[in-house]
Structure formats: structure tokens, C-alpha cells
Design a protein around this motif. Structure first.
Motif, PDB file in Angstrom:
ATOM      1  N   GLN A 285       0.570  -1.221   0.056  1.00 57.49           N
ATOM      2  CA  GLN A 285      -0.051   0.016  -0.001  1.00 57.49           C
ATOM      3  C   GLN A 285       1.036   1.314   0.016  1.00 57.49           C
ATOM      4  O   GLN A 285       2.129   1.302   0.289  1.00 57.49           O
ATOM      5  CB  GLN A 285      -0.896  -0.108   0.958  1.00 57.49           C
TER       6      GLN A 285
ATOM      7  N   LYS B   2       0.278   5.922   0.084  1.00 63.56           N
ATOM      8  CA  LYS B   2      -0.572   6.957   0.039  1.00 63.56           C
ATOM      9  C   LYS B   2       0.460   8.360   0.582  1.00 63.56           C
ATOM     10  O   LYS B   2       1.036   8.221   1.571  1.00 63.56           O
ATOM     11  CB  LYS B   2      -1.815   6.734   1.224  1.00 63.56           C
TER      12      LYS B   2
ATOM     13  N   GLU C  32      -5.268   3.100 -13.513  1.00 66.61           N
ATOM     14  CA  GLU C  32      -6.402   2.402 -12.857  1.00 66.61           C
ATOM     15  C   GLU C  32      -5.624   1.790 -11.523  1.00 66.61           C
ATOM     16  O   GLU C  32      -6.046   1.387 -10.700  1.00 66.61           O
ATOM     17  CB  GLU C  32      -6.836   0.977 -13.535  1.00 66.61           C
ATOM     18  N   GLU C  33      -4.082   1.662 -11.351  1.00 71.53           N
ATOM     19  CA  GLU C  33      -3.228   1.357 -10.307  1.00 71.53           C
ATOM     20  C   GLU C  33      -3.353   2.218  -9.035  1.00 71.53           C
ATOM     21  O   GLU C  33      -3.033   1.994  -8.148  1.00 71.53           O
ATOM     22  CB  GLU C  33      -2.034   1.104 -10.721  1.00 71.53           C
ATOM     23  N   PHE C  34      -3.899   3.724  -9.301  1.00 70.12           N
ATOM     24  CA  PHE C  34      -3.647   4.528  -8.232  1.00 70.12           C
ATOM     25  C   PHE C  34      -4.900   5.456  -8.324  1.00 70.12           C
ATOM     26  O   PHE C  34      -5.639   5.692  -9.657  1.00 70.12           O
ATOM     27  CB  PHE C  34      -2.349   5.168  -8.331  1.00 70.12           C
ATOM     28  N   GLU C  35      -5.184   6.471  -7.191  1.00 70.85           N
ATOM     29  CA  GLU C  35      -6.315   7.403  -7.257  1.00 70.85           C
ATOM     30  C   GLU C  35      -5.872   8.467  -6.767  1.00 70.85           C
ATOM     31  O   GLU C  35      -4.983   8.663  -5.821  1.00 70.85           O
ATOM     32  CB  GLU C  35      -7.544   6.804  -6.780  1.00 70.85           C
TER      33      GLU C  35
ATOM     34  N   HIS D 263      -2.626   3.917  -3.593  1.00 65.68           N
ATOM     35  CA  HIS D 263      -2.714   2.741  -4.531  1.00 65.68           C
ATOM     36  C   HIS D 263      -4.211   2.445  -4.448  1.00 65.68           C
ATOM     37  O   HIS D 263      -5.107   3.237  -3.791  1.00 65.68           O
ATOM     38  CB  HIS D 263      -2.196   1.676  -3.619  1.00 65.68           C
ATOM     39  N   ARG D 264      -4.746   1.699  -5.524  1.00 65.76           N
ATOM     40  CA  ARG D 264      -6.129   1.430  -5.571  1.00 65.76           C
ATOM     41  C   ARG D 264      -6.105   0.184  -5.321  1.00 65.76           C
ATOM     42  O   ARG D 264      -5.384  -1.001  -6.120  1.00 65.76           O
ATOM     43  CB  ARG D 264      -6.559   1.709  -7.092  1.00 65.76           C
ATOM     44  N   GLU D 265      -6.765  -0.336  -4.426  1.00 69.37           N
ATOM     45  CA  GLU D 265      -7.050  -1.702  -3.866  1.00 69.37           C
ATOM     46  C   GLU D 265      -7.229  -2.776  -5.058  1.00 69.37           C
ATOM     47  O   GLU D 265      -8.468  -2.613  -5.759  1.00 69.37           O
ATOM     48  CB  GLU D 265      -8.057  -1.915  -2.618  1.00 69.37           C
TER      49      GLU D 265
ATOM     50  N   LYS E 244      -5.971  -3.264  -7.931  1.00 64.11           N
ATOM     51  CA  LYS E 244      -5.337  -2.989  -9.081  1.00 64.11           C
ATOM     52  C   LYS E 244      -4.102  -2.506  -9.084  1.00 64.11           C
ATOM     53  O   LYS E 244      -3.402  -2.479 -10.435  1.00 64.11           O
ATOM     54  CB  LYS E 244      -6.230  -1.773  -9.751  1.00 64.11           C
TER      55      LYS E 244
END
Length: 166
Positions: free
Chosen positions: A100, A102, A132-135, A143-145, A147
């Protein structure tokens, strides 16, 4: 605001934003670069730095390998309108598996952010994560859970600071 979509838009951001961040850091009234260790072991760790009214915090969990030396650079533009935060591994590619991550800014709202699986080093170019891997929100890049593919070597954030209106 996230990076523009589409191949040509991504390329434009990939070229222009690092140059703008570099100029911002050089033209900054204040700037700070600090080294820190990214530690594996699966525990959640944070590293945070402040400059005036603005703070950048990098929170992560990683597995595999040994400690890696990373850097955080924060800066405020001369006109106090932009705050930048970059977190990266100067050697380029991280060999840790990030479960993870952030990055959060306080005191400003994100205008642009990008995450990379490999940072430019030794003649290699930055390799951005897939969108699509992060937001990106107003104050965080994470990170995008489900993805995110566990590779991270660099994060860049440019945020607008609040302006006092006359």
C-alpha cells in the motif's frame, strides 16, 4: 486534477510536469530535501515533512529485501501559490513490493499528481503506473486496492495553496 487521459495527454504531462516541478523547486523561496529509509516487513510506516503551513506525508507498507534509501523534496513557489512534494528512490527502481501507499498534502489542494513504477536514473526514463493502479483526491494520491501491481519508485504532487482574495 489528475493527469490527462489518453496516450498523447499522458506523454505531455510526463514531459512538462517534471520540468515544471524542477523549475518550482529551483524558484522556490523555500525548499527542503530529506533522506529516509523505506523499510520492508509489512508494517505501516510514515514519513512527513512540513514547510510553513504545508505538510506532505508518505505512508506505506512494503515487503521483501532490505531498507532502501529514499528522498522527499518539498517546496513552495516564490509567489506562494504552489506547494510541491516529491517522494522517490534516487537509484531509480525499488526492489521492494509495496502492499500500500498514500501521499497526503495538508494546507493545499492537489492540482497534479503522478505515480511511477520506475524513477529516471542511469539513462532510464520514468515509467508511470497505469491510471487504474492509483487514485487522486483533493489531498491524497494512493494505491487502488486490487489494481495496484506492488511497484512504486516515485510520487510527484503539485498542489495549489489557498489564496487570500482582496
Amino acid at each position: 486534477m489528475a493527469a490527462p487521459s489518453g496516450r498523447s495527454g499522458r506523454w505531455l504531462w510526463a514531459v512538462l510536469v517534471p520540468a515544471a516541478v524542477l523549475c518550482l523547486a529551483r524558484a522556490a523561496e523555500e525548499a527542503s530535501t530529506d533522506d529516509f529509509d523505506v523499510r520492508p516487513g509489512g508494517e505501516v510506516h510514515s514519513f512527513s515533512r512540513s514547510l510553513g503551513d504545508y505538510t506532505c506525508t508518505f505512508t506505506y507498507s512494503a515487503q521483501g529485501g532490505t531498507n532502501e534509501q529514499w528522498q522527499m523534496n518539498i517546496g513552495v513557489s516564490e509567489d506562494n501559490l504552489l506547494f510541491s512534494c516529491s517522494v522517490w528512490r534516487p537509484q531509480g527502481k525499488s526492489y521492494l513490493f509495496f502492499t500500500q501507499f498514500k501521499a497526503e498534502v495538508k494546507g493545499a489542494k492537489i492540482e497534479y499528481a503522478m505515480a511511477y513504477s520506475q524513477a529516471a536514473a542511469g539513462g532510464q526514463s520514468d515509467i508511470p503506473l497505469k491510471q487504474e493502479e492509483f487514485e487522486i483526491t483533493e489531498t491524497t494520491v494512493s494505491h487502488r486496492e486490487g489494481k495496484f501491481r506492488f511497484e512504486l519508485s516515485k510520487l510527484m504532487i503539485v498542489a495549489k495553496t489557498p489564496r487570500d482574495e482582496l
